[in-house]
Write a protein that holds these residues in place. Structure first.
Motif, PDB file in Angstrom:
ATOM      1  N   LEU A   1      33.644  38.158  50.898  1.00 15.52           N
ATOM      2  CA  LEU A   1      34.750  39.107  50.747  1.00 15.52           C
ATOM      3  C   LEU A   1      35.481  38.966  49.403  1.00 15.52           C
ATOM      4  CD1 LEU A   1      36.673  41.305  51.856  1.00 15.52           C
ATOM      5  CD2 LEU A   1      38.039  39.466  52.848  1.00 15.52           C
ATOM      6  N   VAL A   2      35.845  37.746  49.051  1.00 22.28           N
ATOM      7  CA  VAL A   2      36.633  37.531  47.837  1.00 22.28           C
ATOM      8  C   VAL A   2      35.843  37.945  46.596  1.00 22.28           C
ATOM      9  CG1 VAL A   2      37.966  35.857  46.498  1.00 22.28           C
ATOM     10  CG2 VAL A   2      37.873  35.668  48.990  1.00 22.28           C
ATOM     11  N   ASP A   3      34.570  37.610  46.579  1.00 23.02           N
ATOM     12  CA  ASP A   3      33.714  38.001  45.448  1.00 23.02           C
ATOM     13  C   ASP A   3      33.600  39.516  45.352  1.00 23.02           C
ATOM     14  OD1 ASP A   3      33.293  35.386  44.807  1.00 23.02           O
ATOM     15  OD2 ASP A   3      31.400  35.231  45.917  1.00 23.02           O
ATOM     16  N   ARG A   4      33.496  40.168  46.502  1.00 19.95           N
ATOM     17  CA  ARG A   4      33.374  41.629  46.510  1.00 19.95           C
ATOM     18  C   ARG A   4      34.637  42.276  45.950  1.00 19.95           C
ATOM     19  NH1 ARG A   4      33.164  42.779  52.150  1.00 19.95           N
ATOM     20  NH2 ARG A   4      33.519  44.888  51.421  1.00 19.95           N
ATOM     21  N   VAL A   5      35.791  41.789  46.380  1.00 19.36           N
ATOM     22  CA  VAL A   5      37.046  42.352  45.876  1.00 19.36           C
ATOM     23  C   VAL A   5      37.169  42.074  44.376  1.00 19.36           C
ATOM     24  CG1 VAL A   5      39.570  42.260  46.027  1.00 19.36           C
ATOM     25  CG2 VAL A   5      38.196  42.191  48.113  1.00 19.36           C
ATOM     26  N   GLY A   6      36.815  40.866  43.980  1.00 23.17           N
ATOM     27  CA  GLY A   6      36.854  40.512  42.561  1.00 23.17           C
ATOM     28  C   GLY A   6      35.961  41.414  41.734  1.00 23.17           C
ATOM     29  N   ALA A   7      34.791  41.724  42.261  1.00 24.72           N
ATOM     30  CA  ALA A   7      33.843  42.580  41.537  1.00 24.72           C
ATOM     31  C   ALA A   7      34.412  43.989  41.360  1.00 24.72           C
ATOM     32  CB  ALA A   7      32.507  42.632  42.282  1.00 24.72           C
ATOM     33  N   VAL A   8      35.059  44.502  42.392  1.00 18.13           N
ATOM     34  CA  VAL A   8      35.647  45.844  42.291  1.00 18.13           C
ATOM     35  C   VAL A   8      36.768  45.863  41.251  1.00 18.13           C
ATOM     36  CG1 VAL A   8      37.015  47.578  43.526  1.00 18.13           C
ATOM     37  CG2 VAL A   8      35.005  46.583  44.617  1.00 18.13           C
ATOM     38  N   LEU A   9      37.585  44.825  41.232  1.00 22.98           N
ATOM     39  CA  LEU A   9      38.659  44.747  40.231  1.00 22.98           C
ATOM     40  C   LEU A   9      38.063  44.768  38.830  1.00 22.98           C
ATOM     41  CD1 LEU A   9      40.958  41.973  41.813  1.00 22.98           C
ATOM     42  CD2 LEU A   9      41.412  44.440  41.714  1.00 22.98           C
ATOM     43  N   GLU A  10      37.019  44.003  38.653  1.00 20.71           N
ATOM     44  CA  GLU A  10      36.386  43.902  37.343  1.00 20.71           C
ATOM     45  C   GLU A  10      35.730  45.219  36.938  1.00 20.71           C
ATOM     46  OE1 GLU A  10      33.135  40.773  35.881  1.00 20.71           O
ATOM     47  OE2 GLU A  10      34.938  39.931  36.813  1.00 20.71           O
TER      48      GLU A  10
ATOM     49  N   ILE B   1      46.062  40.130  43.719  1.00 23.91           N
ATOM     50  CA  ILE B   1      46.334  41.319  44.528  1.00 23.91           C
ATOM     51  C   ILE B   1      47.456  41.039  45.537  1.00 23.91           C
ATOM     52  CG2 ILE B   1      43.937  42.081  44.321  1.00 23.91           C
ATOM     53  CD1 ILE B   1      43.646  41.262  47.303  1.00 23.91           C
ATOM     54  N   ARG B   2      47.875  42.072  46.258  1.00 23.45           N
ATOM     55  CA  ARG B   2      48.891  41.917  47.292  1.00 23.45           C
ATOM     56  C   ARG B   2      48.262  42.004  48.678  1.00 23.45           C
ATOM     57  NH1 ARG B   2      54.377  43.075  46.174  1.00 23.45           N
ATOM     58  NH2 ARG B   2      54.532  44.052  48.210  1.00 23.45           N
ATOM     59  N   LEU B   3      48.902  41.352  49.622  1.00 19.65           N
ATOM     60  CA  LEU B   3      48.423  41.381  51.013  1.00 19.65           C
ATOM     61  C   LEU B   3      49.547  41.832  51.928  1.00 19.65           C
ATOM     62  CD1 LEU B   3      46.553  37.927  51.251  1.00 19.65           C
ATOM     63  CD2 LEU B   3      45.500  40.191  51.053  1.00 19.65           C
ATOM     64  N   SER B   4      49.227  42.743  52.836  1.00 17.01           N
ATOM     65  CA  SER B   4      50.253  43.108  53.807  1.00 17.01           C
ATOM     66  C   SER B   4      49.693  43.089  55.221  1.00 17.01           C
ATOM     67  CB  SER B   4      50.848  44.486  53.492  1.00 17.01           C
ATOM     68  OG  SER B   4      49.914  45.488  53.746  1.00 17.01           O
ATOM     69  N   MET B   5      50.583  42.854  56.170  1.00 14.78           N
ATOM     70  CA  MET B   5      50.164  42.857  57.570  1.00 14.78           C
ATOM     71  C   MET B   5      50.435  44.234  58.158  1.00 14.78           C
ATOM     72  SD  MET B   5      51.185  40.579  60.899  1.00 14.78           S
ATOM     73  CE  MET B   5      50.781  38.942  60.352  1.00 14.78           C
ATOM     74  N   ASP B   6      49.358  44.865  58.608  1.00  8.85           N
ATOM     75  CA  ASP B   6      49.425  46.218  59.155  1.00  8.85           C
ATOM     76  C   ASP B   6      49.788  46.157  60.639  1.00  8.85           C
ATOM     77  OD1 ASP B   6      49.210  48.948  59.194  1.00  8.85           O
ATOM     78  OD2 ASP B   6      47.098  49.019  58.651  1.00  8.85           O
ATOM     79  N   ASP B   7      50.322  47.255  61.152  1.00  9.14           N
ATOM     80  CA  ASP B   7      50.631  47.380  62.585  1.00  9.14           C
ATOM     81  C   ASP B   7      51.512  46.235  63.063  1.00  9.14           C
ATOM     82  OD1 ASP B   7      48.872  49.482  62.319  1.00  9.14           O
ATOM     83  OD2 ASP B   7      47.189  48.423  63.229  1.00  9.14           O
TER      84      ASP B   7
END
Ligand code: C2E
Ligand code: MG
Ligand code: MG
Ligand code: MG
Length: 287
Positions: A125-134, A171-177
């Motif tokens: 997951l973290v690598d995937r998010v990092g790749a999208v940012l890049e 990035i930012r993290l929020s708790m949904d619902d």
């Protein structure tokens, strides 16, 4: 009577069950092709600063324009995507598309993307998010990932590790619902959240009951005590918006303020309400 004869009961239900299984299989096969055929699309729901009522960002919400079934909502196909593992491919597309869109909104607006708990159980997951940012070049601070409490319920320790690594990306993290689970409060203390989104069941209750108002009031106070941005979702009336502003809720989202809408319409709404000139067009950003 069916109860007195197990064999009849079995025969009676068999065709219906088979039909359901076949339908699911078909939908699963359809989904495998849907990405290639560009049948998924994102709507964006504006997110407002409650006090000034200016747009501060938008939440990406995925839809599936199915060739024969029409427009499908995420409630229908996300669970299937989670079961089949297709959620990873779908989510990569959503993340990328959401960030590309945000680049058209000027330099500051936030974009929120919902993550599935299933994705949290995967090591990439973290690598995937990092790749999208890049790949997109978006400022990491403009991306917010929305997760639900079930992420912590699955595996609390590894969820914490993953969340800390996501935070390290900037990035930012929020708790949904927020408020629908039973241990939301304790999670806020131990996990690196930046914000909470009050579940819309409490917002709907603002019209009827004093208890909802007391709960929302408590959530806002507690959120602020923990330095969290508090967002109310599901605002459908001007009265609800008024109460939330009175209660000093930071941000607001809901049909009353703006429905989820197509990317170009969101850009139009943004121009009209904030006077922001978008920096490009969708086609340009997608190149
Ligand atoms: P959510 O993240 O809590 O999103 C809010 C849902 O409430 C959206 O439904 C939105 O259209 C709806 N909504 C917003 N304002 C109002 C309002 O004023 N009144 C009412 N009645 N509803 C409102 P939607 O688009 O059907 O999405 C449902 C859920 O599907 C989302 O809940 C989210 O958990 C999930 N989802 C959506 N897009 C994605 C995605 O790209 N990835 C993942 N993993 N999940 C997604
Ligand atoms: Mg959400
Ligand atoms: Mg929500
Ligand atoms: Mg939800």
């Amino acid at each position: 009577e069916a109860k007195s004869n197990g064999r009849n009961l079995y025969k009676f239900y068999e065709p219906a069950m088979n039909e359901r299984i076949m339908e699911r299989r078909q939908l699963e096969m359809d989904m495998r092709q849907a990405l290639r055929r560009r049948e998924f699309r994102l709507d964006f729901q504006p997110r407002y600063d409650a006090a000034s009522q200016t747009i501060v960002g938008a939440e990406a919400l995925v839809r599936w324009q199915h060739p024969s079934r029409g427009l499908l909502s995420p409630g229908v196909f996300i669970p299937l995507a989670e079961e089949t593992g297709l959620i990873v491919e779908l989510s990569d597309w959503v993340l990328n598309e959401a960030c590309l869109n945000a680049l058209c909104w000027g330099p500051e607006l936030m974009v929120s993307v919902n993550l599935s708990p299933v994705e949290f159980q995967r090591s990439d997951l973290v690598d995937r998010v990092g790749a999208v940012l890049e790949q997109t070049g978006i400022a990491p601070s403009r991306l917010e990932l929305e997760i639900t409490e079930s992420v912590m319920l699955e595996d609390a320790a590894s969820a914490l590790t993953t969340m800390n690594r996501l935070k390290a990306l900037g990035i930012r993290l929020s708790m949904d619902d927020f408020g629908t689970g039973y241990s939301s409060l304790s999670y806020l203390r131990s996990y690196p959240f930046d914000g909470i989104k009050i579940d819309r069941s409490f917002i709907a209750g603002l019209d009827q009951s004093d208890s909802s108002e007391a709960i929302v009031n408590a959530i806002v106070s507690m959120g602020h005590a923990l330095s969290l941005t508090v967002t109310a979702e599901g605002i459908e009336t001007v009265a609800q918006l008024g109460k939330l502003t009175d209660l000093a809720c930071d941000q607001a989202q809901g049909f009353y303020l703006g429905r989820p809408m197509a990317p170009l319409l969101f850009q139009q709404v943004l121009r009209d309400s904030n006077g922001v000139e978008p920096e490009g067009t969708l086609a340009f950003a997608g190149e």
